[in-house]
Write a protein that holds these residues in place. Structure first.
Motif, PDB file in Angstrom:
ATOM      1  N   GLY A  83       0.830  -1.196   0.000  1.00  0.00           N
ATOM      2  CA  GLY A  83       0.000   0.000   0.000  1.00  0.00           C
ATOM      3  C   GLY A  83       0.865   1.247   0.000  1.00  0.00           C
ATOM      4  O   GLY A  83       2.094   1.190   0.094  1.00  0.00           O
ATOM      5  N   CYS A  84       0.202   2.375  -0.100  1.00  0.00           N
ATOM      6  CA  CYS A  84       0.894   3.658  -0.110  1.00  0.00           C
ATOM      7  C   CYS A  84       1.441   3.968   1.279  1.00  0.00           C
ATOM      8  O   CYS A  84       0.863   3.567   2.286  1.00  0.00           O
ATOM      9  CB  CYS A  84      -0.072   4.759  -0.544  1.00  0.00           C
ATOM     10  N   ILE A  85       2.561   4.685   1.303  1.00  0.00           N
ATOM     11  CA  ILE A  85       3.129   5.091   2.584  1.00  0.00           C
ATOM     12  C   ILE A  85       2.247   6.198   3.133  1.00  0.00           C
ATOM     13  O   ILE A  85       2.198   7.293   2.595  1.00  0.00           O
ATOM     14  CB  ILE A  85       4.586   5.576   2.420  1.00  0.00           C
ATOM     15  N   SER A  86       1.511   5.889   4.152  1.00  0.00           N
ATOM     16  CA  SER A  86       0.653   6.871   4.823  1.00  0.00           C
ATOM     17  C   SER A  86       0.528   6.414   6.271  1.00  0.00           C
ATOM     18  O   SER A  86      -0.234   5.505   6.563  1.00  0.00           O
ATOM     19  CB  SER A  86      -0.711   6.966   4.144  1.00  0.00           C
ATOM     20  N   SER A  99       9.023   0.999  -2.334  1.00  0.00           N
ATOM     21  CA  SER A  99       9.088   1.077  -3.789  1.00  0.00           C
ATOM     22  C   SER A  99       8.323   2.310  -4.248  1.00  0.00           C
ATOM     23  O   SER A  99       7.797   3.059  -3.438  1.00  0.00           O
ATOM     24  CB  SER A  99       8.506  -0.193  -4.428  1.00  0.00           C
ATOM     25  N   TYR A 100       8.255   2.500  -5.567  1.00  0.00           N
ATOM     26  CA  TYR A 100       7.551   3.646  -6.133  1.00  0.00           C
ATOM     27  C   TYR A 100       6.398   3.157  -6.997  1.00  0.00           C
ATOM     28  O   TYR A 100       6.541   2.187  -7.747  1.00  0.00           O
ATOM     29  CB  TYR A 100       8.495   4.500  -6.991  1.00  0.00           C
ATOM     30  N   SER A 101       5.262   3.833  -6.887  1.00  0.00           N
ATOM     31  CA  SER A 101       4.109   3.505  -7.717  1.00  0.00           C
ATOM     32  C   SER A 101       3.362   4.786  -8.078  1.00  0.00           C
ATOM     33  O   SER A 101       3.103   5.624  -7.206  1.00  0.00           O
ATOM     34  CB  SER A 101       3.162   2.568  -6.966  1.00  0.00           C
ATOM     35  N   ASN A 111       7.099  14.483  -7.359  1.00  0.00           N
ATOM     36  CA  ASN A 111       8.514  14.735  -7.596  1.00  0.00           C
ATOM     37  C   ASN A 111       9.230  13.474  -8.048  1.00  0.00           C
ATOM     38  O   ASN A 111      10.272  13.536  -8.662  1.00  0.00           O
ATOM     39  CB  ASN A 111       9.192  15.341  -6.364  1.00  0.00           C
ATOM     40  N   GLY A 112       8.695  12.309  -7.735  1.00  0.00           N
ATOM     41  CA  GLY A 112       9.278  11.055  -8.178  1.00  0.00           C
ATOM     42  C   GLY A 112      10.626  10.735  -7.557  1.00  0.00           C
ATOM     43  O   GLY A 112      11.298   9.809  -7.983  1.00  0.00           O
ATOM     44  N   LEU A 113      11.044  11.505  -6.556  1.00  0.00           N
ATOM     45  CA  LEU A 113      12.347  11.285  -5.943  1.00  0.00           C
ATOM     46  C   LEU A 113      12.297  10.326  -4.769  1.00  0.00           C
ATOM     47  O   LEU A 113      13.302   9.739  -4.401  1.00  0.00           O
ATOM     48  CB  LEU A 113      12.955  12.616  -5.487  1.00  0.00           C
ATOM     49  N   CYS A 155      14.936  -1.242   1.472  1.00  0.00           N
ATOM     50  CA  CYS A 155      14.423  -0.215   2.385  1.00  0.00           C
ATOM     51  C   CYS A 155      14.922   1.189   2.059  1.00  0.00           C
ATOM     52  O   CYS A 155      14.760   2.108   2.866  1.00  0.00           O
ATOM     53  CB  CYS A 155      14.797  -0.576   3.824  1.00  0.00           C
ATOM     54  N   VAL A 156      15.501   1.389   0.881  1.00  0.00           N
ATOM     55  CA  VAL A 156      15.973   2.720   0.494  1.00  0.00           C
ATOM     56  C   VAL A 156      14.767   3.604   0.241  1.00  0.00           C
ATOM     57  O   VAL A 156      13.886   3.255  -0.556  1.00  0.00           O
ATOM     58  CB  VAL A 156      16.875   2.644  -0.762  1.00  0.00           C
ATOM     59  N   TYR A 157      14.700   4.760   0.932  1.00  0.00           N
ATOM     60  CA  TYR A 157      13.550   5.654   0.800  1.00  0.00           C
ATOM     61  C   TYR A 157      13.674   6.542  -0.437  1.00  0.00           C
ATOM     62  O   TYR A 157      12.716   6.737  -1.169  1.00  0.00           O
ATOM     63  CB  TYR A 157      13.402   6.500   2.064  1.00  0.00           C
ATOM     64  N   ALA A 158      14.878   7.085  -0.669  1.00  0.00           N
ATOM     65  CA  ALA A 158      15.078   7.931  -1.847  1.00  0.00           C
ATOM     66  C   ALA A 158      15.329   7.036  -3.052  1.00  0.00           C
ATOM     67  O   ALA A 158      16.194   6.166  -3.011  1.00  0.00           O
ATOM     68  CB  ALA A 158      16.254   8.866  -1.622  1.00  0.00           C
ATOM     69  N   ARG A 159      14.563   7.238  -4.123  1.00  0.00           N
ATOM     70  CA  ARG A 159      14.730   6.414  -5.323  1.00  0.00           C
ATOM     71  C   ARG A 159      16.123   6.607  -5.894  1.00  0.00           C
ATOM     72  O   ARG A 159      16.553   7.713  -6.159  1.00  0.00           O
ATOM     73  CB  ARG A 159      13.693   6.796  -6.370  1.00  0.00           C
TER      74      ARG A 159
END
Length: 173
Positions: A83-86, A99-101, A111-113, A155-159
Protein backbone atom coordinates in the motif's frame (compact mmCIF):
# COMPACT_ATOMS: atom_id res chain seq x y z
CA UNK A 1 -45.57 -5.03 -25.50
CA UNK A 2 -42.14 -6.68 -25.72
CA UNK A 3 -40.51 -3.32 -26.45
CA UNK A 4 -42.27 -1.71 -23.46
CA UNK A 5 -41.17 -4.60 -21.21
CA UNK A 6 -37.58 -4.33 -22.47
CA UNK A 7 -37.54 -0.57 -21.81
CA UNK A 8 -38.95 -1.09 -18.31
CA UNK A 9 -36.30 -3.74 -17.51
CA UNK A 10 -33.52 -1.51 -18.88
CA UNK A 11 -34.67 1.49 -16.82
CA UNK A 12 -34.94 -0.64 -13.68
CA UNK A 13 -31.43 -2.00 -14.24
CA UNK A 14 -29.99 1.48 -14.80
CA UNK A 15 -31.58 2.94 -11.66
CA UNK A 16 -30.01 0.24 -9.52
CA UNK A 17 -26.60 1.18 -10.94
CA UNK A 18 -26.92 4.93 -10.39
CA UNK A 19 -25.07 6.34 -7.33
CA UNK A 20 -27.06 7.45 -4.33
CA UNK A 21 -26.14 10.02 -1.70
CA UNK A 22 -24.88 7.18 0.51
CA UNK A 23 -22.92 5.75 -2.42
CA UNK A 24 -21.01 9.02 -2.78
CA UNK A 25 -19.31 8.40 0.54
CA UNK A 26 -17.97 4.96 -0.35
CA UNK A 27 -17.80 2.63 -3.32
CA UNK A 28 -17.41 -0.93 -2.07
CA UNK A 29 -15.29 -3.36 -4.02
CA UNK A 30 -15.15 -6.42 -1.77
CA UNK A 31 -12.37 -5.92 0.77
CA UNK A 32 -11.48 -2.57 -0.86
CA UNK A 33 -13.31 0.73 -0.72
CA UNK A 34 -12.98 4.01 -2.63
CA UNK A 35 -13.73 7.14 -0.60
CA UNK A 36 -13.23 10.86 -0.92
CA UNK A 37 -9.67 11.88 -0.03
CA UNK A 38 -10.70 13.83 3.07
CA UNK A 39 -12.17 10.71 4.76
CA UNK A 40 -10.02 9.17 7.51
CA UNK A 41 -8.43 5.75 7.05
CA UNK A 42 -10.18 3.29 9.42
CA UNK A 43 -8.18 1.16 11.84
CA UNK A 44 -6.88 -1.96 10.07
CA UNK A 45 -7.02 -0.44 6.57
CA UNK A 46 -4.30 0.88 4.23
CA UNK A 47 -4.44 3.25 1.25
CA UNK A 48 -3.64 1.49 -2.04
CA UNK A 49 -4.10 4.30 -4.59
CA UNK A 50 -5.23 7.88 -5.25
CA UNK A 51 -7.46 9.03 -8.11
CA UNK A 52 -10.16 11.47 -9.17
CA UNK A 53 -13.71 10.24 -8.58
CA UNK A 54 -16.69 12.19 -9.88
CA UNK A 55 -18.70 11.40 -6.74
CA UNK A 56 -16.20 13.45 -4.70
CA UNK A 57 -16.77 16.55 -6.82
CA UNK A 58 -14.81 18.03 -9.68
CA UNK A 59 -11.23 16.82 -10.05
CA UNK A 60 -8.80 18.67 -7.81
CA UNK A 61 -6.19 21.00 -9.19
CA UNK A 62 -2.97 19.37 -7.93
CA UNK A 63 -4.28 16.68 -5.55
CA UNK A 64 -6.54 13.76 -6.34
CA UNK A 65 -9.95 13.87 -4.67
CA UNK A 66 -10.34 10.16 -3.82
CA UNK A 67 -8.39 7.23 -2.42
CA UNK A 68 -8.85 3.49 -2.52
CA UNK A 69 -8.33 1.63 0.74
CA UNK A 70 -8.01 -2.05 1.57
CA UNK A 71 -8.98 -3.87 4.76
CA UNK A 72 -5.93 -5.87 5.87
CA UNK A 73 -7.21 -7.21 9.20
CA UNK A 74 -7.51 -10.74 7.76
CA UNK A 75 -3.87 -10.85 6.60
CA UNK A 76 -2.31 -14.03 7.94
CA UNK A 77 0.62 -14.02 10.36
CA UNK A 78 3.76 -13.30 8.31
CA UNK A 79 1.62 -12.31 5.31
CA UNK A 80 2.33 -9.17 3.31
CA UNK A 81 0.24 -6.41 1.79
CA UNK A 82 1.31 -3.52 -0.43
CA UNK A 83 0.00 0.00 0.00
CA UNK A 84 0.89 3.66 -0.11
CA UNK A 85 3.13 5.09 2.58
CA UNK A 86 0.65 6.87 4.82
CA UNK A 87 1.37 6.52 8.52
CA UNK A 88 0.60 4.84 10.70
CA UNK A 89 0.31 1.26 9.42
CA UNK A 90 -2.12 -1.07 11.18
CA UNK A 91 -0.99 -2.44 14.57
CA UNK A 92 1.60 -5.19 14.17
CA UNK A 93 2.34 -4.39 10.50
CA UNK A 94 5.85 -3.17 9.66
CA UNK A 95 7.42 -2.05 6.39
CA UNK A 96 9.76 -4.68 4.94
CA UNK A 97 10.29 -3.04 1.52
CA UNK A 98 9.79 0.36 -0.12
CA UNK A 99 9.09 1.08 -3.79
CA UNK A 100 7.55 3.65 -6.13
CA UNK A 101 4.11 3.50 -7.72
CA UNK A 102 2.19 6.08 -9.76
CA UNK A 103 -0.93 4.84 -7.95
CA UNK A 104 0.47 6.17 -4.67
CA UNK A 105 1.09 9.72 -5.88
CA UNK A 106 -1.43 11.82 -3.96
CA UNK A 107 -0.35 14.82 -6.03
CA UNK A 108 -0.78 15.18 -9.79
CA UNK A 109 2.68 16.77 -9.92
CA UNK A 110 4.82 14.18 -8.11
CA UNK A 111 8.51 14.74 -7.60
CA UNK A 112 9.28 11.06 -8.18
CA UNK A 113 12.35 11.29 -5.94
CA UNK A 114 11.03 9.37 -2.96
CA UNK A 115 9.52 5.92 -2.77
CA UNK A 116 5.82 6.20 -1.92
CA UNK A 117 4.74 2.57 -1.58
CA UNK A 118 5.54 0.01 1.10
CA UNK A 119 5.25 -3.71 1.56
CA UNK A 120 3.90 -4.33 5.06
CA UNK A 121 4.44 -7.62 6.86
CA UNK A 122 2.07 -8.75 9.62
CA UNK A 123 4.28 -9.60 12.61
CA UNK A 124 1.32 -10.54 14.81
CA UNK A 125 1.43 -14.20 15.83
CA UNK A 126 4.84 -15.08 14.38
CA UNK A 127 6.64 -17.83 16.34
CA UNK A 128 9.50 -17.26 18.79
CA UNK A 129 12.93 -17.23 17.18
CA UNK A 130 11.65 -15.81 13.87
CA UNK A 131 13.88 -13.07 12.42
CA UNK A 132 12.92 -10.43 9.91
CA UNK A 133 14.32 -7.15 8.57
CA UNK A 134 12.07 -4.12 8.99
CA UNK A 135 12.69 -0.78 7.27
CA UNK A 136 13.70 2.24 9.29
CA UNK A 137 16.08 2.83 12.12
CA UNK A 138 13.67 2.12 14.97
CA UNK A 139 13.28 0.21 18.22
CA UNK A 140 12.00 -3.35 18.07
CA UNK A 141 8.26 -3.87 18.50
CA UNK A 142 7.04 -5.23 21.82
CA UNK A 143 8.01 -8.92 22.16
CA UNK A 144 10.90 -8.56 19.69
CA UNK A 145 14.56 -7.62 20.07
CA UNK A 146 16.94 -5.85 17.69
CA UNK A 147 19.61 -8.26 16.42
CA UNK A 148 21.47 -5.74 14.24
CA UNK A 149 21.25 -2.44 12.43
CA UNK A 150 21.60 -3.28 8.75
CA UNK A 151 21.77 -1.86 5.25
CA UNK A 152 18.90 -3.16 3.19
CA UNK A 153 18.49 -2.16 -0.45
CA UNK A 154 14.75 -2.91 -0.32
CA UNK A 155 14.42 -0.21 2.38
CA UNK A 156 15.97 2.72 0.49
CA UNK A 157 13.55 5.65 0.80
CA UNK A 158 15.08 7.93 -1.85
CA UNK A 159 14.73 6.41 -5.32
CA UNK A 160 18.19 5.58 -6.58
CA UNK A 161 19.64 6.81 -3.30
CA UNK A 162 22.64 5.46 -1.49
CA UNK A 163 22.19 2.58 0.90
CA UNK A 164 23.20 3.35 4.50
CA UNK A 165 22.05 1.87 7.78
CA UNK A 166 18.34 2.05 7.03
CA UNK A 167 16.79 -1.02 8.65
CA UNK A 168 16.91 -3.29 11.67
CA UNK A 169 17.00 -7.05 11.87
CA UNK A 170 14.70 -8.18 14.67
CA UNK A 171 14.02 -11.52 16.37
CA UNK A 172 10.85 -12.63 18.12
CA UNK A 173 11.44 -13.42 21.79
Amino acid sequence: MRVLTAVFVAVAAMTTLLPTAAGAAAHRLGPSQTVCANNPVPTGWIVTSYSDWYQCGPPGSIYYNAKTMKNVTDTSSGGTVTGCISPPPPAGFYATALSYSYDCDASKTPNGLLNNQQTLTNLNGLPSGRTIVICGYQPAPSGWTVVAVVRAYQCVYARGGAVGDNAVSIRKL
